[in-house]
Design an enzyme around this catalytic site. Sequence first.
Site, PDB file in Angstrom:
ATOM      1  N   HIS A 152       0.877  -1.178   0.000  1.00  0.00           N
ATOM      2  CA  HIS A 152       0.000   0.000   0.000  1.00  0.00           C
ATOM      3  C   HIS A 152       0.916   1.230   0.000  1.00  0.00           C
ATOM      4  O   HIS A 152       2.011   1.185   0.565  1.00  0.00           O
ATOM      5  CB  HIS A 152      -0.834  -0.047   1.281  1.00  0.00           C
ATOM      6  CG  HIS A 152      -1.909   0.985   1.378  1.00  0.00           C
ATOM      7  ND1 HIS A 152      -1.663   2.301   1.696  1.00  0.00           N
ATOM      8  CD2 HIS A 152      -3.250   0.890   1.213  1.00  0.00           C
ATOM      9  CE1 HIS A 152      -2.816   2.967   1.728  1.00  0.00           C
ATOM     10  NE2 HIS A 152      -3.790   2.134   1.435  1.00  0.00           N
ATOM     11  N   ASP A 162       2.928  -4.226   8.155  1.00  0.00           N
ATOM     12  CA  ASP A 162       1.705  -3.431   7.998  1.00  0.00           C
ATOM     13  C   ASP A 162       0.523  -4.392   8.156  1.00  0.00           C
ATOM     14  O   ASP A 162       0.214  -5.176   7.258  1.00  0.00           O
ATOM     15  CB  ASP A 162       1.739  -2.771   6.608  1.00  0.00           C
ATOM     16  CG  ASP A 162       0.395  -2.181   6.197  1.00  0.00           C
ATOM     17  OD1 ASP A 162      -0.579  -2.313   6.954  1.00  0.00           O
ATOM     18  OD2 ASP A 162       0.343  -1.597   5.099  1.00  0.00           O
ATOM     19  N   GLN A 195      -4.802  -4.924   7.211  1.00  0.00           N
ATOM     20  CA  GLN A 195      -5.831  -5.850   6.717  1.00  0.00           C
ATOM     21  C   GLN A 195      -5.776  -7.209   7.429  1.00  0.00           C
ATOM     22  O   GLN A 195      -6.464  -8.143   7.021  1.00  0.00           O
ATOM     23  CB  GLN A 195      -5.675  -6.068   5.200  1.00  0.00           C
ATOM     24  CG  GLN A 195      -5.822  -4.827   4.365  1.00  0.00           C
ATOM     25  CD  GLN A 195      -7.227  -4.219   4.409  1.00  0.00           C
ATOM     26  OE1 GLN A 195      -8.193  -4.827   4.885  1.00  0.00           O
ATOM     27  NE2 GLN A 195      -7.343  -3.000   3.917  1.00  0.00           N
ATOM     28  N   LYS A 241     -10.771   0.002  10.583  1.00  0.00           N
ATOM     29  CA  LYS A 241     -10.984  -1.189   9.749  1.00  0.00           C
ATOM     30  C   LYS A 241     -11.415  -2.387  10.606  1.00  0.00           C
ATOM     31  O   LYS A 241     -11.704  -3.448  10.088  1.00  0.00           O
ATOM     32  CB  LYS A 241      -9.706  -1.541   8.994  1.00  0.00           C
ATOM     33  CG  LYS A 241      -9.321  -0.500   7.938  1.00  0.00           C
ATOM     34  CD  LYS A 241      -8.113  -0.946   7.168  1.00  0.00           C
ATOM     35  CE  LYS A 241      -7.441   0.185   6.420  1.00  0.00           C
ATOM     36  NZ  LYS A 241      -8.139   0.594   5.208  1.00  0.00           N
ATOM     37  N   CYS A 259      -4.703   2.423  -3.735  1.00  0.00           N
ATOM     38  CA  CYS A 259      -3.416   2.879  -3.169  1.00  0.00           C
ATOM     39  C   CYS A 259      -2.324   1.822  -3.331  1.00  0.00           C
ATOM     40  O   CYS A 259      -1.445   1.702  -2.461  1.00  0.00           O
ATOM     41  CB  CYS A 259      -3.550   3.257  -1.696  1.00  0.00           C
ATOM     42  SG  CYS A 259      -4.646   4.629  -1.408  1.00  0.00           S
TER      43      CYS A 259
HETATM   44  N1  PMP Z   1      -1.966  -0.635   4.594  1.00  0.00           N
HETATM   45  C1  PMP Z   1      -2.930  -1.370   4.055  1.00  0.00           C
HETATM   46  C2  PMP Z   1      -2.625  -2.787   3.646  1.00  0.00           C
HETATM   47  C3  PMP Z   1      -4.215  -0.856   3.893  1.00  0.00           C
HETATM   48  O1  PMP Z   1      -5.169  -1.605   3.353  1.00  0.00           O
HETATM   49  C4  PMP Z   1      -4.468   0.464   4.303  1.00  0.00           C
HETATM   50  C5  PMP Z   1      -5.837   1.080   4.128  1.00  0.00           C
HETATM   51  N2  PMP Z   1      -6.408   0.846   2.883  1.00  0.00           N
HETATM   52  C6  PMP Z   1      -3.429   1.191   4.876  1.00  0.00           C
HETATM   53  C7  PMP Z   1      -2.197   0.618   5.005  1.00  0.00           C
HETATM   54  C8  PMP Z   1      -3.633   2.577   5.347  1.00  0.00           C
HETATM   55  O2  PMP Z   1      -4.541   2.608   6.399  1.00  0.00           O
HETATM   56  P1  PMP Z   1      -5.028   3.982   6.996  1.00  0.00           P
HETATM   57  O3  PMP Z   1      -5.646   4.741   5.866  1.00  0.00           O
HETATM   58  O4  PMP Z   1      -6.016   3.614   8.046  1.00  0.00           O
HETATM   59  O5  PMP Z   1      -3.829   4.662   7.516  1.00  0.00           O
END
Ligand code: PMP
Length: 434
Positions: free
Chosen positions: A130, A220, A223, A246, A397
Amino acid sequence: MYLENMKSTKSLNSIKKDFPILNRQINGHPLVYLDSAATSQKPQAIIDTLVDYYKNHNANVHRGIHTLGDESTKMYDIARQTIAEFIGASDKKELIFVRNTTEAINLVAYSWGRENIKSGDEILVSEMEHHSNLVPWQMLAKEKGAVVKFINVTPEGKLDMEDLKRKLNPKTKIVSVVHVSNFLGTINPVKEIAKIIKEFQIATSKTPRNDEKRPLIFIDGAQAVPHMPVNVKELGCDFYAFSGHKMYGPMGIGCLWGKKELLEEIPPFLTGGGMINTVSKDKTTFTDLPDKFEAGTPNVAGAVGLAAAVKYLQRVGMKTVREHELELTKYALEKFKVQSSKFKINIYGPMNAEERGGLIAFTLRLRSGQAGKEVHGHDVAQVLDSQGIAVRSGHHCVMPMHDKLGLAATTRVSFGIYNTKEDVNKLVEALKKI
Ligand code: PMP
């Protein structure tokens, strides 16, 4: 105390009723929410916890010596303890409250990175990251003259572990990878990655550019934490990040977990009130963990709400959550094979549901007429929305991985604890109308 009434177990059969938003009609249809990877919906119990906090306990923490301040401080501390235990941390001081996963990664890239990364060093990420787990490292590398390298993703959508081994070298200072990809769905073998890195650390600890603590491993977990049991100690990583919104908790609260000795070693990220021991005109000393990384008034309600979300998930049980979402994913993958005569569905990421989290990204290609033409993801999402089905389209993203696959956009469906096979049936029926 505020989490006491959240002890009994909870069955998934009637769980939809807990989420008031799922009673909504969208464009004349009952809402089918298939966008939990972007953000999850909130159960009434979490909404009630937030209302209760603001109605009955609201006060700043760690400061005024009055009853409300004391209650609020206790609730904030219990929240930290609850969440730390949930992810298997051995000490609640290792859990830092941040706004979200993105902020957690920026914290480490800034505080650890600016102290530890030098010109010529390497930062290893994967091609499926991401942007939140790429851009902060790119910025750090640019500032320090370091290099960001990428672990290849195989054609099956998995991390190429041989490539990881090939790319590890004494210049590698940190390896930062996603636990579950928000595009491919891939569950990465974090434990195995940590083991490979540990073996590499031991093998190279005597080389001049390395020591036995490097490279570090950042995961990270945005998910992963909402969808499966996660134990940071068992995984063997150094840092782990996730977002509250999430996992059925409020927006604006997330967590960074880090090994105590590392967090103690690195300087603060943001500075100001709430994180100092002493301040004179020319010098400041900082408090211990976790306050050192929580400058300013924290999001107490967010933390309290997130702890309530953790309790809620514990009542269901994380194994049950995973089994439920796995079953839905298997079912959806099967259903997607029963394709329309008008179009073909291409699915990205591992085809074995066991190897993926509860999300599926896909594209649609027309069979006849404009044969081979791809229906744009936004069009798919719009047609589905007209039937009350919320999905996401775009690059999610994860542009580098979309680029690698030659894709401008995909449509993604993602599951939460409230989804059912009926939701998948509605999705497949709606797709046929495209
Ligand atoms: N890493 C991953 C794998 C994600 O799916 C996301 C959110 N789509 C993020 C980071 C970023 O999360 P946040 O917008 O809550 O900071």
